[in-house]
Design an enzyme around this catalytic site. Structure first.
Site, PDB file in Angstrom:
ATOM      1  N   SER A 124     -71.932  45.397 -42.541  1.00 33.04           N
ATOM      2  CA  SER A 124     -72.615  44.899 -41.352  1.00 33.04           C
ATOM      3  C   SER A 124     -73.824  45.771 -41.049  1.00 33.04           C
ATOM      4  O   SER A 124     -73.816  46.976 -41.328  1.00 33.04           O
ATOM      5  CB  SER A 124     -71.633  44.963 -40.181  1.00 33.04           C
ATOM      6  OG  SER A 124     -72.310  44.825 -38.964  1.00 33.04           O
ATOM      7  N   TYR A 149     -65.337  49.676 -34.547  1.00 37.05           N
ATOM      8  CA  TYR A 149     -65.462  48.617 -35.567  1.00 37.05           C
ATOM      9  C   TYR A 149     -66.547  49.004 -36.580  1.00 37.05           C
ATOM     10  O   TYR A 149     -66.324  48.961 -37.794  1.00 37.05           O
ATOM     11  CB  TYR A 149     -65.815  47.272 -34.899  1.00 37.05           C
ATOM     12  CG  TYR A 149     -66.406  46.278 -35.871  1.00 37.05           C
ATOM     13  CD1 TYR A 149     -65.617  45.677 -36.850  1.00 37.05           C
ATOM     14  CD2 TYR A 149     -67.769  45.951 -35.828  1.00 37.05           C
ATOM     15  CE1 TYR A 149     -66.175  44.773 -37.758  1.00 37.05           C
ATOM     16  CE2 TYR A 149     -68.321  45.060 -36.730  1.00 37.05           C
ATOM     17  CZ  TYR A 149     -67.523  44.468 -37.702  1.00 37.05           C
ATOM     18  OH  TYR A 149     -68.072  43.595 -38.598  1.00 37.05           O
ATOM     19  N   LYS A 153     -66.570  49.939 -40.906  1.00 34.80           N
ATOM     20  CA  LYS A 153     -67.430  49.384 -41.969  1.00 34.80           C
ATOM     21  C   LYS A 153     -68.082  50.530 -42.756  1.00 34.80           C
ATOM     22  O   LYS A 153     -68.174  50.490 -43.982  1.00 34.80           O
ATOM     23  CB  LYS A 153     -68.506  48.473 -41.368  1.00 34.80           C
ATOM     24  CG  LYS A 153     -67.964  47.188 -40.798  1.00 34.80           C
ATOM     25  CD  LYS A 153     -67.533  46.240 -41.909  1.00 34.80           C
ATOM     26  CE  LYS A 153     -66.622  45.147 -41.433  1.00 34.80           C
ATOM     27  NZ  LYS A 153     -66.016  44.342 -42.473  1.00 34.80           N
TER      28      LYS A 153
HETATM   29  P1  NAD Z   1     -63.233  36.022 -39.174  1.00 35.10           P
HETATM   30  O1  NAD Z   1     -62.369  36.733 -38.215  1.00 35.10           O
HETATM   31  O2  NAD Z   1     -63.546  34.602 -38.925  1.00 35.10           O
HETATM   32  O3  NAD Z   1     -62.624  36.143 -40.656  1.00 35.10           O
HETATM   33  C1  NAD Z   1     -61.887  37.259 -41.069  1.00 35.10           C
HETATM   34  C2  NAD Z   1     -60.596  36.744 -41.693  1.00 35.10           C
HETATM   35  O4  NAD Z   1     -59.819  37.862 -42.134  1.00 35.10           O
HETATM   36  C3  NAD Z   1     -59.729  35.954 -40.705  1.00 35.10           C
HETATM   37  O5  NAD Z   1     -59.372  34.722 -41.282  1.00 35.10           O
HETATM   38  C4  NAD Z   1     -58.493  36.847 -40.499  1.00 35.10           C
HETATM   39  O6  NAD Z   1     -57.334  36.084 -40.293  1.00 35.10           O
HETATM   40  C5  NAD Z   1     -58.467  37.631 -41.805  1.00 35.10           C
HETATM   41  N1  NAD Z   1     -57.821  38.952 -41.747  1.00 35.10           N
HETATM   42  C6  NAD Z   1     -58.060  39.966 -40.885  1.00 35.10           C
HETATM   43  N2  NAD Z   1     -57.278  41.023 -41.186  1.00 35.10           N
HETATM   44  C7  NAD Z   1     -56.531  40.669 -42.272  1.00 35.10           C
HETATM   45  C8  NAD Z   1     -55.547  41.319 -43.041  1.00 35.10           C
HETATM   46  N3  NAD Z   1     -55.135  42.561 -42.757  1.00 35.10           N
HETATM   47  N4  NAD Z   1     -55.003  40.668 -44.092  1.00 35.10           N
HETATM   48  C9  NAD Z   1     -55.371  39.392 -44.376  1.00 35.10           C
HETATM   49  N5  NAD Z   1     -56.296  38.728 -43.664  1.00 35.10           N
HETATM   50  C10 NAD Z   1     -56.875  39.353 -42.626  1.00 35.10           C
HETATM   51  O7  NAD Z   1     -64.585  36.879 -39.322  1.00 35.10           O
HETATM   52  P2  NAD Z   1     -65.949  36.518 -40.057  1.00 35.10           P
HETATM   53  O8  NAD Z   1     -66.999  36.361 -39.021  1.00 35.10           O
HETATM   54  O9  NAD Z   1     -65.740  35.457 -41.045  1.00 35.10           O
HETATM   55  O10 NAD Z   1     -66.226  37.892 -40.787  1.00 35.10           O
HETATM   56  C11 NAD Z   1     -65.850  38.138 -42.118  1.00 35.10           C
HETATM   57  C12 NAD Z   1     -66.181  39.569 -42.475  1.00 35.10           C
HETATM   58  O11 NAD Z   1     -67.578  39.798 -42.269  1.00 35.10           O
HETATM   59  C13 NAD Z   1     -65.447  40.605 -41.627  1.00 35.10           C
HETATM   60  O12 NAD Z   1     -65.091  41.695 -42.459  1.00 35.10           O
HETATM   61  C14 NAD Z   1     -66.490  41.028 -40.616  1.00 35.10           C
HETATM   62  O13 NAD Z   1     -66.278  42.342 -40.170  1.00 35.10           O
HETATM   63  C15 NAD Z   1     -67.769  40.933 -41.432  1.00 35.10           C
HETATM   64  N6  NAD Z   1     -68.963  40.746 -40.603  1.00 35.10           N
HETATM   65  C16 NAD Z   1     -68.989  39.711 -39.694  1.00 35.10           C
HETATM   66  C17 NAD Z   1     -70.108  39.561 -38.855  1.00 35.10           C
HETATM   67  C18 NAD Z   1     -70.155  38.476 -37.829  1.00 35.10           C
HETATM   68  O14 NAD Z   1     -70.936  38.592 -36.881  1.00 35.10           O
HETATM   69  N7  NAD Z   1     -69.390  37.396 -37.955  1.00 35.10           N
HETATM   70  C19 NAD Z   1     -71.199  40.449 -38.970  1.00 35.10           C
HETATM   71  C20 NAD Z   1     -71.142  41.472 -39.932  1.00 35.10           C
HETATM   72  C21 NAD Z   1     -70.015  41.603 -40.732  1.00 35.10           C
HETATM   73  N1  UFG Z   2     -75.788  38.476 -25.722  1.00 37.07           N
HETATM   74  C1  UFG Z   2     -75.953  37.985 -24.434  1.00 37.07           C
HETATM   75  N2  UFG Z   2     -74.912  37.315 -23.878  1.00 37.07           N
HETATM   76  C2  UFG Z   2     -73.731  37.099 -24.516  1.00 37.07           C
HETATM   77  C3  UFG Z   2     -73.580  37.598 -25.830  1.00 37.07           C
HETATM   78  C4  UFG Z   2     -74.623  38.292 -26.395  1.00 37.07           C
HETATM   79  O1  UFG Z   2     -76.996  38.164 -23.830  1.00 37.07           O
HETATM   80  O2  UFG Z   2     -72.815  36.483 -23.944  1.00 37.07           O
HETATM   81  C5  UFG Z   2     -76.921  39.186 -26.356  1.00 37.07           C
HETATM   82  C6  UFG Z   2     -76.614  40.626 -26.723  1.00 37.07           C
HETATM   83  O3  UFG Z   2     -76.887  41.470 -25.649  1.00 37.07           O
HETATM   84  C7  UFG Z   2     -77.542  40.827 -27.922  1.00 37.07           C
HETATM   85  C8  UFG Z   2     -77.589  39.448 -28.577  1.00 37.07           C
HETATM   86  O4  UFG Z   2     -77.191  38.525 -27.577  1.00 37.07           O
HETATM   87  O5  UFG Z   2     -78.837  41.140 -27.481  1.00 37.07           O
HETATM   88  C9  UFG Z   2     -76.662  39.309 -29.771  1.00 37.07           C
HETATM   89  O6  UFG Z   2     -75.348  39.691 -29.392  1.00 37.07           O
HETATM   90  P1  UFG Z   2     -74.075  39.375 -30.326  1.00 37.07           P
HETATM   91  O7  UFG Z   2     -72.876  39.886 -29.602  1.00 37.07           O
HETATM   92  O8  UFG Z   2     -74.091  37.942 -30.714  1.00 37.07           O
HETATM   93  O9  UFG Z   2     -74.373  40.198 -31.633  1.00 37.07           O
HETATM   94  P2  UFG Z   2     -74.593  41.772 -31.846  1.00 37.07           P
HETATM   95  O10 UFG Z   2     -75.930  41.935 -32.467  1.00 37.07           O
HETATM   96  O11 UFG Z   2     -74.296  42.541 -30.640  1.00 37.07           O
HETATM   97  O12 UFG Z   2     -73.438  42.117 -32.885  1.00 37.07           O
HETATM   98  C10 UFG Z   2     -73.278  41.364 -34.098  1.00 37.07           C
HETATM   99  C11 UFG Z   2     -71.797  41.329 -34.482  1.00 37.07           C
HETATM  100  C12 UFG Z   2     -71.331  42.705 -34.836  1.00 37.07           C
HETATM  101  C13 UFG Z   2     -72.196  43.282 -35.902  1.00 37.07           C
HETATM  102  C14 UFG Z   2     -73.649  43.253 -35.501  1.00 37.07           C
HETATM  103  C15 UFG Z   2     -74.478  43.669 -36.681  1.00 37.07           C
HETATM  104  O13 UFG Z   2     -71.028  40.842 -33.410  1.00 37.07           O
HETATM  105  O14 UFG Z   2     -70.019  42.606 -35.351  1.00 37.07           O
HETATM  106  O15 UFG Z   2     -74.026  41.921 -35.124  1.00 37.07           O
HETATM  107  O16 UFG Z   2     -75.813  43.617 -36.418  1.00 37.07           O
HETATM  108  F1  UFG Z   2     -71.822  44.554 -36.125  1.00 37.07           F
END
Ligand code: NAD
Ligand code: UFG
Length: 338
Positions: A124, A149, A153
């Site tokens: 991330s 979190y 990572k």
């Molecule tokens: P998500 O929660 O939709 O998917 C993650 C999946 O992993 C879920 O289906 C959950 O059930 C499964 N899981 C969690 N722990 C587990 C375990 N111990 N064993 C087996 N399954 C398990 O999340 P996502 O948005 O699809 O994210 C996927 C990956 O990308 C994550 O590692 C997350 O940290 C990373 N990531 C997500 C974002 C974002 O904003 N969505 C940003 C950066 C990185």
């Molecule tokens: N925001 C609002 N209102 C809300 C939610 C978010 O104003 O209800 C704003 C936040 O302040 C920020 C922007 O929208 O300025 C984006 O916020 P998000 O929570 O959607 O995303 P972040 O950038 O804070 O975090 C996301 C993922 C993290 C990841 C990160 C990496 O949630 O897991 O991007 O860049 F680590």
């Protein structure tokens, strides 16, 4: 020749599985369903006409994962499984450490034992901490994570680097995602957050569908174009495609490589709201609130390395992503729950 996808029923995982199946890959999913639903598999079948093999497995537990390595002929792994809520990680840091770092250790142990050489890992942009400048480049300093979190990572990135040093035949792609939004154009799969969404796009779509009254905009006094936070919102289908590019890269046996997956463009909260209103025709009521702790002014990617080395770049813009997020939410007001 199978691709093991951990966390494959989750948001990004399910979209990546669809792309893999469409390209003819044989896919095996392991997920403990702690943040996803089995219904995802039916939706994947509706889109692709194929069902990946699925095992309900908690990746933390070697005894649950080992039989999958014994049974399946795994050549590559995409490791999505993990917990991802920033707020929850502040409350339960040990759980995040155990689940995210612990499961990665188990996976690496089995990879080594079963001689699986290729791994793609979901990292991330959060590993960059508070950016000293934007756009962020892969060799910019990491650390100073603003929450547990993010620290998991970064810890996993270090684990992978150590592993690659000890295993000369390992090929590992660390993909640092920026802000994934959007959904598959079928409207059949998308992001299905449990409870009150933390992230901006699902909050906006829930306001649009009438589940929430208004959006809280967390702060309008940042040093940005309109005072609201700027992020790099990338369509989840572009992200999915980035994983296929990474698998092709790993086939060249590059060792350990790191890529940002973003669009290279920043968008403010109010710009995203405006784009969503344009794409959906629905007005989004919002209220300006205080800053949210841990948020930074601006965060967007330099994407030249992914283009240069993987020939990958994003294709969709934020209007496309807003349209697709909206279609998903409108067709599935309660997510995967009927
Ligand atoms: P998500 O929660 O939709 O998917 C993650 C999946 O992993 C879920 O289906 C959950 O059930 C499964 N899981 C969690 N722990 C587990 C375990 N111990 N064993 C087996 N399954 C398990 O999340 P996502 O948005 O699809 O994210 C996927 C990956 O990308 C994550 O590692 C997350 O940290 C990373 N990531 C997500 C974002 C974002 O904003 N969505 C940003 C950066 C990185
Ligand atoms: N925001 C609002 N209102 C809300 C939610 C978010 O104003 O209800 C704003 C936040 O302040 C920020 C922007 O929208 O300025 C984006 O916020 P998000 O929570 O959607 O995303 P972040 O950038 O804070 O975090 C996301 C993922 C993290 C990841 C990160 C990496 O949630 O897991 O991007 O860049 F680590």
């Amino acid at each position: 020749m199978s691709i093991l996808v951990t966390g494959g029923t989750g948001y990004i995982g399910s979209h990546t599985v669809v792309e893999l199946l469409n390209k003819g890959y044989d896919v095996v999913i392991v997920d403990n369903l702690c943040n996803s639903k089995l219904e995802v598999l039916n939706r994947i079948f509706k889109i692709t006409g194929k069902t990946p093999r699925f095992y309900k497995v908690d990746v933390r537990y070697e005894e649950e994962l080992r039989p999958i390595f014994e049974k399946e002929k795994i050549t590559d792994i995409i490791h999505f499984a993990g917990l991802k809520s920033v707020g929850e990680s502040v409350k339960f840091p040990e759980l995040y450490e155990e689940n995210n770092v612990g499961s990665s250790k188990v996976l690496l142990k089995l990879m080594s034992e079963f001689k699986v050489h290729n791994l793609v890992f979901s990292s991330s942009a959060t590993v960059y901490g508070v950016p000293k400048h934007v756009p962020l480049m892969e060799d910019d300093p990491v650390g100073g994570c603003t929450n547990p979190y993010g620290q998991t990572k970064l810890d996993i990135e270090y684990l992978l680097k150590d592993y690659a040093k000890e295993h000369k035949d390992a090929n590992i792609a660390i993909l640092r995602y920026f802000n994934p939004i959007g959904a598959h154009q079928s409207g059949l799969i998308g992001e299905d957050p449990q409870g009150i969404p933390n992230n901006l796009m699902p909050y906006i779509t829930q306001v649009a569908v009438g589940k929430r009254e208004f959006l809280n905009v967390w702060g309008n006094d940042y040093h940005t174009i309109d005072g609201t936070g700027v992020r790099d919102y990338i369509h989840v289908l572009d992200l999915a495609d980035g994983h296929l590019a990474a698998l092709r890269k790993l086939a060249e046996k590059p060792g350990l490589v790191i890529y940002n997956l973003g669009t290279g463009r920043g968008t403010s909260v109010l710009e995203l709201v405006a784009a969503f209103e344009k794409a959906s025709g629905v007005k989004i009521k919002y209220v300006i609130g205080p800053r949210r702790s841990g948020d930074v002014d601006e965060n967007y990617a330099d994407v030249t390395k992914a283009k240069r080395e993987m020939n990958w770049e994003s294709k969709y813009n934020i209007e496309d992503a807003c349209r697709d997020s909206w279609r998903w939410q409108k067709n599935n007001p309660n997510g995967y729950d009927e």
